[in-house]
Design an enzyme around this catalytic site. Structure first.
Site, PDB file in Angstrom:
ATOM      1  N   LEU A  45     -81.002  -5.680 -12.063  1.00 30.75           N
ATOM      2  CA  LEU A  45     -80.392  -6.650 -12.955  1.00 30.75           C
ATOM      3  C   LEU A  45     -81.423  -7.377 -13.803  1.00 30.75           C
ATOM      4  O   LEU A  45     -81.232  -7.557 -15.007  1.00 30.75           O
ATOM      5  CB  LEU A  45     -79.576  -7.657 -12.146  1.00 30.75           C
ATOM      6  CG  LEU A  45     -78.234  -7.167 -11.610  1.00 30.75           C
ATOM      7  CD1 LEU A  45     -77.731  -8.085 -10.509  1.00 30.75           C
ATOM      8  CD2 LEU A  45     -77.200  -7.081 -12.732  1.00 30.75           C
ATOM      9  N   ASP A 100     -92.108 -10.756 -11.838  1.00 38.81           N
ATOM     10  CA  ASP A 100     -91.749  -9.959 -10.662  1.00 38.81           C
ATOM     11  C   ASP A 100     -92.960  -9.874  -9.737  1.00 38.81           C
ATOM     12  O   ASP A 100     -94.072  -9.575 -10.180  1.00 38.81           O
ATOM     13  CB  ASP A 100     -91.309  -8.551 -11.046  1.00 38.81           C
ATOM     14  CG  ASP A 100     -90.435  -7.916  -9.963  1.00 38.81           C
ATOM     15  OD1 ASP A 100     -89.215  -7.820 -10.165  1.00 38.81           O
ATOM     16  OD2 ASP A 100     -90.984  -7.541  -8.913  1.00 38.81           O
ATOM     17  N   ASP A 119     -95.004 -15.728  -7.179  1.00 39.49           N
ATOM     18  CA  ASP A 119     -93.977 -15.899  -6.158  1.00 39.49           C
ATOM     19  C   ASP A 119     -93.097 -17.061  -6.609  1.00 39.49           C
ATOM     20  O   ASP A 119     -93.574 -18.186  -6.784  1.00 39.49           O
ATOM     21  CB  ASP A 119     -94.643 -16.215  -4.820  1.00 39.49           C
ATOM     22  CG  ASP A 119     -93.660 -16.458  -3.690  1.00 39.49           C
ATOM     23  OD1 ASP A 119     -92.449 -16.614  -3.953  1.00 39.49           O
ATOM     24  OD2 ASP A 119     -94.105 -16.534  -2.529  1.00 39.49           O
ATOM     25  N   ASN A 157     -83.259 -14.956 -11.037  1.00 36.69           N
ATOM     26  CA  ASN A 157     -82.663 -13.716 -10.545  1.00 36.69           C
ATOM     27  C   ASN A 157     -83.363 -13.184  -9.293  1.00 36.69           C
ATOM     28  O   ASN A 157     -82.772 -12.415  -8.540  1.00 36.69           O
ATOM     29  CB  ASN A 157     -82.718 -12.663 -11.660  1.00 36.69           C
ATOM     30  CG  ASN A 157     -82.340 -11.284 -11.192  1.00 36.69           C
ATOM     31  OD1 ASN A 157     -81.183 -10.998 -10.931  1.00 36.69           O
ATOM     32  ND2 ASN A 157     -83.337 -10.412 -11.073  1.00 36.69           N
ATOM     33  N   TYR A 171     -77.846 -14.909   3.636  1.00 36.96           N
ATOM     34  CA  TYR A 171     -77.703 -14.659   2.208  1.00 36.96           C
ATOM     35  C   TYR A 171     -76.491 -15.394   1.650  1.00 36.96           C
ATOM     36  O   TYR A 171     -76.555 -16.028   0.585  1.00 36.96           O
ATOM     37  CB  TYR A 171     -77.574 -13.153   1.986  1.00 36.96           C
ATOM     38  CG  TYR A 171     -77.430 -12.733   0.550  1.00 36.96           C
ATOM     39  CD1 TYR A 171     -78.520 -12.730  -0.318  1.00 36.96           C
ATOM     40  CD2 TYR A 171     -76.199 -12.313   0.049  1.00 36.96           C
ATOM     41  CE1 TYR A 171     -78.380 -12.329  -1.634  1.00 36.96           C
ATOM     42  CE2 TYR A 171     -76.054 -11.911  -1.262  1.00 36.96           C
ATOM     43  CZ  TYR A 171     -77.149 -11.925  -2.106  1.00 36.96           C
ATOM     44  OH  TYR A 171     -77.004 -11.532  -3.413  1.00 36.96           O
ATOM     45  N   LYS A 212     -76.638 -18.331  -1.205  1.00 36.14           N
ATOM     46  CA  LYS A 212     -75.952 -18.159  -2.480  1.00 36.14           C
ATOM     47  C   LYS A 212     -74.866 -19.216  -2.681  1.00 36.14           C
ATOM     48  O   LYS A 212     -74.592 -19.633  -3.813  1.00 36.14           O
ATOM     49  CB  LYS A 212     -75.354 -16.754  -2.569  1.00 36.14           C
ATOM     50  CG  LYS A 212     -76.408 -15.656  -2.746  1.00 36.14           C
ATOM     51  CD  LYS A 212     -77.281 -15.911  -3.961  1.00 36.14           C
ATOM     52  CE  LYS A 212     -78.189 -14.746  -4.292  1.00 36.14           C
ATOM     53  NZ  LYS A 212     -79.083 -15.038  -5.444  1.00 36.14           N
ATOM     54  N   THR A 215     -77.799  -2.089  -7.435  1.00 35.33           N
ATOM     55  CA  THR A 215     -79.213  -2.454  -7.364  1.00 35.33           C
ATOM     56  C   THR A 215     -79.757  -2.092  -5.989  1.00 35.33           C
ATOM     57  O   THR A 215     -79.015  -1.641  -5.114  1.00 35.33           O
ATOM     58  CB  THR A 215     -79.410  -3.967  -7.595  1.00 35.33           C
ATOM     59  OG1 THR A 215     -78.881  -4.685  -6.465  1.00 35.33           O
ATOM     60  CG2 THR A 215     -78.713  -4.436  -8.860  1.00 35.33           C
TER      61      THR A 215
END
Length: 301
Positions: free
Chosen positions: A18, A37, A72, A99, A170, A174, A204
């Protein structure tokens, strides 16, 4: 001409999936992009790879503007340097797309404190650090009397909005990001900053293990789960055109764009006095019968 001409955008976790799709679309729409990244695996381990550089090469080969960053996102000092890098290289900053993240899928009864902390670190702290430094810059601009048109685009998930089996940490992280978005929108509007969140549905590294076959590309059909499908929404949210939209969560599946409603008041019953313990069960039964049906937790029937 693109909808993001002269905008400067940081995209975290932009080396693959993404994030890569977002970076490429933003650049195609005229933005200068900081491609962040760390190059870690799907579970957060170092791979020795540098996918951010490859994305920058794609953008520059197409005539766009981009630089790589390998910070990071949960490192406070490193993300401050990343924001400064964007400003020094391109002359400003207009949007942050949070992201970056990874998963440590585990049923609750098997989850460990280290796995829990790792997920909270990359998702919650990771969303906080980059945005906080960007807000410092935008707030300083506003206090100096300069116009601000800042954007924060966060990444939540259906797991965060209604839960997912085997993803307690997770889902919790989120869900926290969705709530943080609401607070950011309320607090930062005075400075000219909007905050919105996405719940993308795409093929992904993070989804192929759990939903591989369901999200696979079907020959001859519209590729519903291609990461590129979400990129136009991200570009619009980063553009000047979205200035009136804040505090919202959007879900996109293929070509279906949905505005998520979130928590709201449901049925109620007022006794007009303190409830007696033996009365509560009956009241709860009546309220449950009157409420709209909730979306099920992912992984349940």
């Amino acid at each position: 001409m693109g909808i993001c001409d002269d905008r400067v955008v940081i995209v975290t976790g932009a080396g693959r999936g993404l994030g890569r799709a977002y970076a490429l679309e933003l650049a195609a729409q005229g933005a200068a992009v900081v491609v962040n990244d760390l190059g870690v695996s799907n579970h957060g381990e170092d791979t020795g790879e540098s996918p951010a550089d490859a994305v920058v090469a794609e953008i520059t080969a197409a005539g766009g503007r981009a630089i790589a960053n390998h910070a990071d996102v949960a490192d406070w000092d490193a993300t401050g340097t990343m924001v400064a890098q964007a400003i020094e290289t391109f002359g400003g900053l207009h949007a942050v797309v949070n992201n970056a993240g990874f998963v440590r899928d585990r049923m609750f009864v098997s989850a460990t404190p280290d796995e829990w902390d790792a997920i909270m670190h990359v998702h919650l702290r990771g969303h906080f650090c980059t945005s906080r430094h960007a807000v410092d810059y935008w707030r300083g601009q506003a206090k100096a009397g300069k116009p601000v048109d800042g954007r924060i685009v966060n990444t939540t998930s259906g797991a965060g909005l209604h839960g997912s089996m085997g993803q307690t940490a997770y889902s919790t992280a989120k869900g926290g990001i969705a709530t943080m978005t609401l607070v950011q929108a309320a607090e930062l509007a005075r400075y000219g900053i909007t905050a919105n969140a996405l719940t993308p549905n795409a093929r992904t590294r993070m989804t192929e293990g759990a939903f591989g076959e369901a999200m696979s590309k079907k020959d001859g059909d519209f590729d519903t789960f291609a990461p590129e499908n979400t990129a136009p929404l991200v570009a619009w949210l980063c553009s000047a055109a979205s200035s009136e939209v804040t505090g919202q969560v959007f879900e996109l599946i293929g070509g279906k764009l949905t505005l998520c409603l979130g928590w709201s008041d449901g049925p109620s019953e007022d006794a007009g006095r303190m409830w007696q313990a033996e009365e509560v069960g009956g009241a709860v039964d009546r309220l449950m019968a009157d409420r709209p049906k909730a979306k099920p937790v992912w992984g349940t029937s």
